[in-house]
Design an enzyme around this catalytic site. Structure first.
Site, PDB file in Angstrom:
ATOM      1  N   GLY A   1       1.264  -0.531  -0.438  1.00  0.00           N
ATOM      2  CA  GLY A   1      -0.003  -0.126   0.120  1.00  0.00           C
ATOM      3  C   GLY A   1       0.779   1.110   0.294  1.00  0.00           C
ATOM      4  O   GLY A   1       1.562   1.204   0.024  1.00  0.00           O
TER       5      GLY A   1
ATOM      6  N   THR B   1       1.296   3.218   2.485  1.00  0.00           N
ATOM      7  CA  THR B   1       2.445   4.191   3.041  1.00  0.00           C
ATOM      8  C   THR B   1       3.363   3.289   3.834  1.00  0.00           C
ATOM      9  O   THR B   1       4.053   3.330   3.305  1.00  0.00           O
ATOM     10  CB  THR B   1       0.687   3.737   4.642  1.00  0.00           C
ATOM     11  OG1 THR B   1      -0.066   5.139   4.572  1.00  0.00           O
ATOM     12  CG2 THR B   1       2.183   4.280   5.670  1.00  0.00           C
TER      13      THR B   1
ATOM     14  N   LYS C   1      -8.183  -3.436   6.838  1.00  0.00           N
ATOM     15  CA  LYS C   1      -7.538  -4.022   5.853  1.00  0.00           C
ATOM     16  C   LYS C   1      -7.979  -4.879   4.380  1.00  0.00           C
ATOM     17  O   LYS C   1      -9.128  -5.210   4.303  1.00  0.00           O
ATOM     18  CB  LYS C   1      -5.817  -4.570   6.112  1.00  0.00           C
ATOM     19  CG  LYS C   1      -5.136  -3.605   7.475  1.00  0.00           C
ATOM     20  CD  LYS C   1      -4.028  -4.405   7.486  1.00  0.00           C
ATOM     21  CE  LYS C   1      -3.491  -5.148   7.267  1.00  0.00           C
ATOM     22  NZ  LYS C   1      -2.293  -3.893   5.954  1.00  0.00           N
TER      23      LYS C   1
ATOM     24  N   GLY D   1      -6.191  -2.311  -0.683  1.00  0.00           N
ATOM     25  CA  GLY D   1      -5.144  -2.162  -2.076  1.00  0.00           C
ATOM     26  C   GLY D   1      -5.549  -4.062  -2.566  1.00  0.00           C
ATOM     27  O   GLY D   1      -4.477  -4.355  -3.433  1.00  0.00           O
TER      28      GLY D   1
ATOM     29  N   GLU E   1      -1.234 -10.911   3.291  1.00  0.00           N
ATOM     30  CA  GLU E   1      -0.564  -9.626   4.481  1.00  0.00           C
ATOM     31  C   GLU E   1      -1.123 -10.605   5.661  1.00  0.00           C
ATOM     32  O   GLU E   1      -0.590 -10.283   6.486  1.00  0.00           O
ATOM     33  CB  GLU E   1      -1.371  -8.272   3.962  1.00  0.00           C
ATOM     34  CG  GLU E   1      -1.453  -6.855   3.416  1.00  0.00           C
ATOM     35  CD  GLU E   1      -2.044  -6.378   2.965  1.00  0.00           C
ATOM     36  OE1 GLU E   1      -1.184  -5.335   2.750  1.00  0.00           O
ATOM     37  OE2 GLU E   1      -3.347  -5.792   3.387  1.00  0.00           O
TER      38      GLU E   1
END
Length: 308
Positions: free
Chosen positions: A97, A99, A166, A169, A175
């Protein structure tokens, strides 16, 4: 961004003043005009060379009349997470992502400078893998390293209990597989991601198998914990939840994503996570409950850290 002009001694040097050599005549009117013009030039020059004043809001913070960009906030937390939690010799999970991008960038920088050594990393998406390889970050997989020292990733929403949404993306499965086996899971966000309740601010993504996907969507939407949600099949790119194409979005794992839109806050996120996981046809979901070690938050007042 901080300013280097924090006190009078740091004031930028005065602008060089041009020397004027007006033609002097014996005409009083002309001499008065020259004098007034010189005074005006001097006053204007003083205005431009006056010290810049800032209002100090803490011993380390100077308030500037400019907004910090969201990308700069993301960079601050991404770099801080690596600086504070990644040490030489570790196995590190690299999130996905906008960040997490800056955390990966920081790992690459510190490896190149020699500040970090003997680091190996596990990426959580094909995009992150490509970025890491471009930075010469050594990569492995869970097949050879099932235990990680730390994983660093962003989040789309964070509630007061540090439960997360989450997967905006599209990388939620990888993840979660990486982050759930990490000794520490460090979440990096800007303050806009904080919420009193998960759901209304960002749809909850659910990764499902393509086989009979409409049946699975109906089953998910009918769960008691999902009451009131609108299940929307992700179209176009899997890397965002906007409709940007006519084809069904495909994840890195060859699956579909259903985004669950809520008008009110989810009452019991851990319960919803459990119910979703038990649906046959659901691969995994974007609720990350009880996994967070710390959340590093960048905001208008600086960086703060929250722990459970």
């Amino acid at each position: 961004p901080s300013s280097s002009f924090s006190s009078r001694k740091d004031t930028p040097p005065p602008i060089a003043r041009k020397t004027f050599d007006p033609v002097i005549t014996h005409n009083n009117k002309n001499m008065r005009t020259v004098a007034l013009t010189s005074l005006a030039i001097a006053a204007t020059t003083r205005a431009f060379t006056a010290p810049i004043a800032f209002r100090t809001i803490s011993s380390k913070t100077v308030e500037l009349n400019m907004a910090v960009s969201q990308d700069e906030l993301k960079k601050q937390v991404g770099y801080k997470a690596v600086d504070d939690y990644v040490k030489s010799g570790m196995v590190v999970g690299l999130g996905t992502g906008s960040t997490a991008y800056f955390a990966v960038e920081r790992v690459g920088e510190k490896l190149k400078s020699g500040e970090l050594k003997d680091i190996i990393c596990i990426p959580t998406s094909e995009r992150t893998k490509e970025q890491a390889l471009s930075l010469d970050i050594p990569l492995v997989t869970l097949d050879t390293h099932s235990k990680l020292d730390v994983a660093i990733d962003g989040a789309d929403e964070v509630d007061p209990g540090l439960n997360l949404v989450k997967g905006g993306g599209g990388a939620l499965l990888r993840e979660k597989m990486v982050e759930i086996v990490s000794d520490k899971f460090i979440v990096i966000v800007d303050e806009s991601k904080l919420t009193e309740g998960l759901g209304p601010g960002f749809p909850v993504p659910v990764e499902i198998t393509p086989f009979c996907h409409e049946h699975t969507m109906r089953t998910v939407a009918a769960l008691p914990s999902c009451e009131g949600c609108k299940a929307v099949l992700r179209m176009g790119s899997s890397s965002n939840n906007q409709v940007d194409g006519d084809e069904i979005a495909i994840t890195d794992n060859g699956n579909y994503i259903v985004d669950l839109h809520f008008e009110t806050a989810i009452k019991d996120a851990p319960k919803m996570a459990e119910e979703l996981k038990n649906v046959c046809g659901v691969v995994d979901h974007g609720l990350f409950c009880g996994m967070t070690t710390a959340v590093i938050i960048a905001g208008s007042d600086g960086i703060s850290v929250k722990t459970p």
